[in-house]
Design a protein around this motif. Structure first.
Motif, PDB file in Angstrom:
ATOM      1  N   CYS A  26      30.450 -18.108   3.072  1.00 40.15           N
ATOM      2  CA  CYS A  26      31.544 -18.415   2.054  1.00 40.15           C
ATOM      3  C   CYS A  26      30.831 -18.551   0.586  1.00 40.15           C
ATOM      4  CB  CYS A  26      32.382 -19.451   2.509  1.00 40.15           C
ATOM      5  SG  CYS A  26      33.648 -19.907   1.359  1.00 40.15           S
ATOM      6  N   ALA A  27      29.741 -19.379   0.808  1.00 36.29           N
ATOM      7  CA  ALA A  27      29.036 -19.958  -0.485  1.00 36.29           C
ATOM      8  C   ALA A  27      28.448 -18.675  -1.340  1.00 36.29           C
ATOM      9  CB  ALA A  27      28.277 -20.985  -0.452  1.00 36.29           C
ATOM     10  N   GLY A  28      27.933 -17.536  -0.315  1.00 35.87           N
ATOM     11  CA  GLY A  28      27.101 -16.549  -0.834  1.00 35.87           C
ATOM     12  C   GLY A  28      27.878 -15.400  -1.096  1.00 35.87           C
ATOM     13  N   ALA A  29      29.125 -15.417  -0.545  1.00 34.59           N
ATOM     14  CA  ALA A  29      29.840 -13.760  -0.616  1.00 34.59           C
ATOM     15  C   ALA A  29      31.118 -13.828  -0.993  1.00 34.59           C
ATOM     16  CB  ALA A  29      29.665 -13.465   0.795  1.00 34.59           C
ATOM     17  N   THR A  30      31.620 -15.092  -1.404  1.00 34.90           N
ATOM     18  CA  THR A  30      32.828 -15.049  -2.165  1.00 34.90           C
ATOM     19  C   THR A  30      32.808 -15.871  -3.310  1.00 34.90           C
ATOM     20  OG1 THR A  30      33.682 -17.352  -1.356  1.00 34.90           O
ATOM     21  CG2 THR A  30      33.796 -15.616   0.405  1.00 34.90           C
TER      22      THR A  30
END
Length: 259
Positions: free
Chosen positions: A114-118
């Motif tokens: 979630c942190a890296g791709a949104t």
């Protein structure tokens, strides 16, 4: 216990509040492991919430606890679905802004994705025993879990926390032992994490080596590591005081001290 209808799911959740609130403390969002649920956290979320001084959300993903069933078999990218689709929608539905994601095992991987791709705005993430790639020790540990489920009272123990313990166990176990899952890897997403990360792992983790958190430190821009001795795959259960202290210190560094 309140429920939330979200997309095609109904999720059980609880909201927690610190006994002594601290101004500016972020909301904690607890993301459980592959066999987890709200009740499996026991009293740890409240203890950590009290130490941090903010609020918290604890929920069971679809297929777990008392939430609605999940579609089985789980696809190889099931954690991506949770991280990219379900979690951002959940935060939006409950109007939770800039939380700290606190994820264990599968939940830790979901937090990293979630942190890296949104574009979800996060104050930080804390990951306990996360996976960024599949190791031989991981496969061996999951094979051993299968044997325990078939030969010990493990099913009965899971049944205390889940409406359908068989679906929970086999939905997790089968996908991790699927040959197609052996190449699962999220290291390419780590450079996109734009918030601080605290990565915690037990030195005696039966499902992974310390290479997991070392690779997070190598890939993400701002990472603090904590390796705990005499600790297996559940640091919050084996070393709760150490995890609470490290997390409270980490979160205090993210927010201004109250006056």
């Amino acid at each position: 216990m309140p429920t939330l209808s979200l997309l095609d799911q109904t999720l059980d959740y609880v909201r927690l509040h610190a006994a002594t609130p601290r101004a500016g403390a972020p909301t904690l969002v607890f993301l459980h492991e592959g066999l987890g649920a709200i009740s499996i956290w026991r009293d740890f979320p409240q203890r950590l919430t009290d130490a941090v001084g903010g609020d918290a959300l604890v929920y069971s993903r679809a297929g777990y606890g008392r939430s609605s069933p999940a579609e089985l078999p789980r696809p190889v990218n099931y954690m991506h679905t949770e991280a990219l689709r379900i979690l951002p929608a959940l935060l939006d539905a409950l109007a939770i802004e800039r939380p700290v994601l606190f994820g264990h095992s599968d939940g830790g991987s979901i937090a990293l994705i979630c942190a890296g791709a949104t574009a979800t705005a996060l104050s930080g993430i804390v990951v306990l025993a996360p996976h960024v790639m599949v190791e031989d020790i991981t496969i061996a540990g999951i094979q051993e879990a299968r044997a325990r489920y078939e030969t010990t009272p493990m099913r009965d123990r899971l049944g205390r926390h889940h409406d359908d313990p068989d679906a929970v166990f086999w939905g997790w176990n089968n996908v991790w032992l699927d040959p197609a899952f052996r190449d699962w890897n999220i290291e390419h997403l780590l450079p996109g994490i734009d918030c601080p990360v605290l990565a915690i792992q037990g030195e005696d983790d039966e499902y992974a080596t310390l290479a997991q958190i070392d690779r997070i430190a190598d890939g993400a821009p701002d990472v603090r590591l904590l390796a705990l001795p005499d600790c297996r795959h559940s640091p919050h259960a084996d070393q709760p005081d150490a995890v609470i202290a490290a997390t409270a210190e980490f979160i205090a560094s993210l927010t201004p001290a109250s006056t």
